[in-house]
Design a protein around this motif. Structure first.
Motif: not given
Length: 591
Positions: A427-432, A454-472
């Protein structure tokens, strides 16, 4: 030896005067606009009055139909500091012709020259350029540490790794005169992020550098695989650096196109079928490529993330076969079917790959030196990762390997306590900071190569694959499709012109045909228009009833057949409709 940081450009009718304004110097570089002679005046007292402006550096000289052009950096933005040395990003350039008019050109040559000028401008505006006048950006910290004091005293351009100097061709007229060293500025393309991180109340610098090779550079579908010299398309060296209390640690990874002779020319299909050459010796070029890689980086783990079925399967099998046949004991091949293993958004299964690589990563280590410049650790090997484009899947895996190395480095440097790991600070700022830096790196590399983020950056940014990421990702995929089919020919030509892969001859368009005037076959160009007319008539036939039902059905069937036939023919002759390169990467029949 540093490059001059403060320059003043004086533009006269017959000469350019580039005056060094750094303290303690009076040197002036004089470029004759008529004879094109370049000389160095050490006193700098004879500059005639006239228009002048401050510039940030010289990109070089490029020749087009009109003649030579001087390319200078007019604006820069500060990225940060590495070891106390300022790092800059190019924010603006200017291209100035030597000749004041184009009256010596024919009307057709004038039009062609405008196209060449637009290519140069596009290349300068659409790449991410970085430079430093005091720090060698083209070498990793470990390579710089391993050099001699004499090497460090050499001019920046002479000691730079030429794989990553993107203005090398444009500087060739300057480099012929060693005395001009302080004016010669090497510029790299890629990505640099320098950010402040804080963990356990400890402040440190987190730095990520991606150096994009200028050898076999280009766009997504027009630049694949190896060339005869063993250079791989889309090769990028990425270095992660931590600076804390004077000590520095770095971890280097590489990526590059599958090191075989293969191509994948766009042809209007969403995914063109890769073509593996049957006429060239893959093994010889493969060995040349990895002999060079071993010299530069040591042991290699080749991580291949492409599919083990469909069109990608043949490439995977050929890659594995060539690794085995090479007999190189300093290489290990690790295939991981990314899409199959992580299907249904099960990206947690990437841990399977990480577990397989854990022992290698421990053996490879990383570079670490203390505040007294004493070597504490060095890196003896790299992970060389690829997928089809070396962009999306590749960046995800590289960020995970970098995170594991970072955790160990922070423990050794005292930022993290022994036994403590980065997940304890989720949860620290450095994680982001960490995640967004790697996602920004993915976007930068992807825009340069594929034309979109790039594709799949929702996982890189959040650690999760999201439906919004799939749309993007879907939106970016559509934009990539358009760029790859209808823009990338021009983009490829722009890159080749800037890098000197194609050199414009003055008599072009008079003494020899102009390559940029190649026209498409008119009979094929009629197909899209006929298809549009047929489809419009189909809609009209469906919406406006005819006098008799059987006539309306006949009209519908006729125009439907005409539409299907036209679209089918466009698919068969798809390559005729795309934007193909016209210069050094122009398509040849043997493809």
């Amino acid at each position: 030896m540093a490059v001059y940081e403060t320059l003043l450009l004086h533009t006269q009718d017959d000469k350019f005067y580039i005056e060094a304004r750094d303290p303690g110097t009076k040197e002036v570089l004089v470029i004759d606009r008529l004879s094109q002679e370049i000389i160095l005046e050490e006193n700098g007292l004879g500059i005639p009055p006239g228009a002048s402006k401050p510039i940030c550096g010289i990109m070089g000289i490029i020749k087009l139909l009109r003649g030579s052009y001087l390319v200078v950096i007019t604006k820069k933005t500060k990225v940060g500091e590495i070891n106390g040395q300022l790092i800059w990003k190019v924010a603006g350039t200017e291209t100035i012709p030597y000749k004041r008019t184009d009256l010596h050109l024919t009307e057709e040559q004038k039009e062609d020259n405008k196209v060449y000028e637009s290519m140069v401008q596009y290349a300068l505006e659409n790449n991410t350029y970085y430079f430093s006048t005091t720090f060698d950006l083209t070498h990793s910290l470990q390579r710089l540490y391993n050099t001699s004091p004499e090497f460090l005293q050499m001019p920046l351009f002479e000691r730079a790794d030429q794989r990553y100097v993107w203005n090398g061709h444009m500087l060739r007229e300057f480099t012929a005169q060693p005395e001009l060293g302080k004016f010669i500025l090497p510029v790299m393309v890629g990505f640099i992020s320098i950010r402040i991180g804080i963990l356990n109340t400890k402040r440190f610098d987190y730095i990520l550098i991606s150096r994009r090779s200028c050898l076999r550079a280009g766009t997504r579908f027009y630049m694949r695989g190896l060339d005869e010299q063993g250079q791989a398309a889309n090769f990028v060296e990425t270095e992660q650096i931590v600076q804390f209390n004077g000590s520095r640690a770095s971890f280097v990874q590489t990526r590059g196109s599958i090191p075989l002779f293969w191509s994948q020319r766009p042809n209007l299909k969403y995914k063109p079928v890769p073509h593996i050459s049957e006429s060239q010796s893959h093994l010889d070029a493969f060995k040349r490529h990895f002999d060079d890689q071993v010299v530069n980086y040591g042991n290699q783990v080749l991580i291949n993330l492409i599919d083990h079925k469909g069109a990608e399967n043949r490439l995977e099998k050929m890659f594995a076969k060539t690794v085995y046949e090479s007999g190189n004991q300093m290489m290990r091949y690790e295939a991981f079917d990314f899409h199959h293993e992580c299907r249904k958004m099960r990206w947690d299964r990437l841990s399977i790959l990480m577990d397989k690589l854990a022992k290698d990563q421990q053996q490879f280590g990383y570079f670490w030196m203390d505040a007294n410049n004493e070597l504490l650790k060095h890196q003896v090997g790299v992970f060389r990762t690829n997928c089809m484009d070396c962009l999306d899947r590749t960046n995800v895996v590289q960020s995970m390997l970098a995170r594991r190395a970072l955790q160990d480095q922070m423990q050794q440097m005292g930022i993290l306590k022994q036994g403590e790991n980065l997940d304890d600070h989720y949860t620290a700022a450095f994680e982001s900071t960490f995640k967004n830096t790697w996602a920004d790196n993915a976007d930068a590399c992807s825009k340069q190569y594929a034309g979109t983020g790039a594709l799949k950056t929702d996982f890189t940014r959040t650690g999760k694959r999201t439906k919004f990421g799939l749309l993007k990702d879907g939106m970016n995929s559509l934009i990539r499709y358009y760029m790859n089919n209808f823009v990338d020919g021009f983009r490829q030509d722009s890159t080749d012109l800037l890098l000197g892969n194609y050199v414009v001859e003055e008599g072009e368009g008079v003494t020899r045909p102009s390559p940029i005037r190649k026209s498409k076959d008119a009979k094929f160009m009629l197909l899209p228009a006929i298809a549009m007319v047929a489809f419009s008539m189909l809609l009209i036939s469906m919406l406006i009833p005819a006098a008799e039902l059987h006539l309306q059905i006949a009209y519908i069937l006729f125009w439907l057949a005409a539409t299907v036939i036209c679209v089918g023919l466009m698919g068969v002759f798809g390559i005729e409709f795309i934007d193909q390169p016209k210069l050094s990467q122009a398509k040849v029949k043997s493809d």
